[in-house]
Design a protein around this motif. Structure first.
Motif, PDB file in Angstrom:
ATOM      1  N   PHE A 182       0.821  -1.206   0.000  1.00  0.00           N
ATOM      2  CA  PHE A 182       0.000   0.000   0.000  1.00  0.00           C
ATOM      3  C   PHE A 182       0.857   1.260   0.000  1.00  0.00           C
ATOM      4  N   PRO A 183       0.282   2.394  -0.449  1.00  0.00           N
ATOM      5  CA  PRO A 183       1.075   3.605  -0.644  1.00  0.00           C
ATOM      6  C   PRO A 183       1.344   4.409   0.624  1.00  0.00           C
ATOM      7  N   VAL A 226     -10.384   5.587  -5.938  1.00  0.00           N
ATOM      8  CA  VAL A 226      -9.047   5.003  -5.839  1.00  0.00           C
ATOM      9  C   VAL A 226      -8.618   4.923  -4.377  1.00  0.00           C
ATOM     10  N   PHE A 227      -8.829   6.008  -3.644  1.00  0.00           N
ATOM     11  CA  PHE A 227      -8.427   6.049  -2.239  1.00  0.00           C
ATOM     12  C   PHE A 227      -9.202   5.025  -1.413  1.00  0.00           C
ATOM     13  N   LEU A 231      -8.055   1.666   0.931  1.00  0.00           N
ATOM     14  CA  LEU A 231      -8.514   1.370   2.293  1.00  0.00           C
ATOM     15  C   LEU A 231      -9.137  -0.019   2.380  1.00  0.00           C
ATOM     16  N   ILE A 232      -9.891  -0.393   1.363  1.00  0.00           N
ATOM     17  CA  ILE A 232     -10.494  -1.738   1.323  1.00  0.00           C
ATOM     18  C   ILE A 232      -9.404  -2.802   1.272  1.00  0.00           C
ATOM     19  N   GLY A 233      -8.364  -2.547   0.490  1.00  0.00           N
ATOM     20  CA  GLY A 233      -7.249  -3.492   0.425  1.00  0.00           C
ATOM     21  C   GLY A 233      -6.581  -3.669   1.781  1.00  0.00           C
ATOM     22  N   TYR A 239      -8.195  -8.232   7.978  1.00  0.00           N
ATOM     23  CA  TYR A 239      -9.194  -9.276   8.235  1.00  0.00           C
ATOM     24  C   TYR A 239      -8.576 -10.676   8.130  1.00  0.00           C
ATOM     25  N   LYS A 240      -7.648 -10.841   7.195  1.00  0.00           N
ATOM     26  CA  LYS A 240      -7.033 -12.161   6.977  1.00  0.00           C
ATOM     27  C   LYS A 240      -5.861 -12.430   7.917  1.00  0.00           C
TER      28      LYS A 240
END
Length: 305
Positions: A182-183, A226-227, A231-233, A239-240
């Motif tokens: 992530f960025p 995109v932002f 956040l979902i990623g 979660y995992k």
């Protein structure tokens, strides 16, 4: 070991116009404890490295410079190696394009965490500096006396330039490797610190200036879809991650909220196919299918209004 109570964690790349101001704002701190500035300099192509080298030479162990030896390694790789080099009891963040304006920032924050062992993070209000030179005071505080992981998982309300947090790296709790996907890394770092307990304190002082709309991560914030996708990623990785297994329920709720936000953004940005595909993915998994259908079609309707 540096012997510092606070390690100030700074990333910099091609910031010759502002890096002096940033470093000076840290060196002006008045404290009754030692602190060390740790600079991750990522092979700048301008004079940033030379400026940092001069400060490191002049201030000895007060500044630890970590130059990338051969090539630019990127923001998150630089983030992980620089925070790993912070050995203070506490860590503060000040990126190379931001700066502090309160010379007692560190002292006040350390005093608070020293006296309140049940708190892990303290942050403050900030001034936002825009590209046209306008400066606006900004405070983001939830209407709660005590904040923790369950609040921060829904929104990163902490401006990194104002934060001070406990350094838990010495307990073999290094940051997870997925952070490199992530960025930016500050939100994930705070959540990692808070996952096993600890509260967040808001200090109602303006201690720092945050420059708006510059830096690597800013490009991801210009398009909402995109932002939110980033956040979902992040939430999907949390979660995992087995280390967050006891927080799965609240993480899943935040993840669903962000997915709803993304559907809304897709529709507002007229990317209806993407919005519909995401709607179908969630529809297959959700138990409350009727509410989800209502939400989706209302979102489509609002995109035309």
């Amino acid at each position: 070991m540096s012997g510092a109570i606070v390690s100030i964690f700074m990333l910099t790349y091609n910031q010759e116009k502002c890096i002096k101001q940033t470093i000076e704002s840290i060196l002006m701190q008045q404290t009754n404890f030692p602190f060390q500035l740790v600079i991750g300099e990522d092979c700048s192509t301008d004079a940033t490295r030379e400026i940092c080298e001069k400060y490191a030479s002049d201030y000895g162990i007060k500044i630890k410079l970590l130059p990338s030896p051969e090539k630019n390694i990127g923001l998150i790789a630089n983030y992980r190696r620089t925070i790993a080099a912070c050995d203070g009891k506490y860590i503060a963040i000040c990126d190379g394009d931001d700066y502090w304006i309160d010379k007692y920032k560190l002292q006040k924050q350390v005093d608070f965490l020293d006296k309140n062992p049940d708190f892990s993070i303290v942050y403050t209000a900030v001034k936002r500096l825009y590209e046209d030179g306008k400066i606006i005071d900004y405070t983001y505080k939830l209407n709660k006396k005590e904040l923790d992981f369950d609040d921060l998982i829904f929104d990163n309300f902490i401006y990194s330039v104002t934060a001070l947090f406990r350094n838990i790296q010495g307990r073999n709790k290094t940051l997870p490797s997925w952070i490199e996907n992530f960025p930016f890394g500050d939100w994930q770092t705070y959540l990692w610190i808070l996952k096993d307990g600890g509260k967040i304190h808001f200090m109602n002082d303006i201690t720092a200036v945050y420059r708006m709309n510059i830096g690597v991560s800013s490009k991801y914030m210009k398009e909402n879809s995109v932002f939110i996708g980033v956040l979902i990623g992040i939430l999907s990785c949390i979660y995992k991650d087995e280390n967050f297994s006891h927080k799965k329920e609240i993480v899943a709720l935040s993840l669903l909220n962000k997915q709803k936000d993304l559907v809304t953004c897709y529709n507002r940005e007229k990317m209806y196919v993407k919005g519909f595909q995401l709607f179908l993915d969630i529809f297959k998994k959700t138990k409350n299918k009727f509410e989800w259908i209502k939400f989706y079609f209302y979102s489509v309707y609002k995109s035309f209004v």
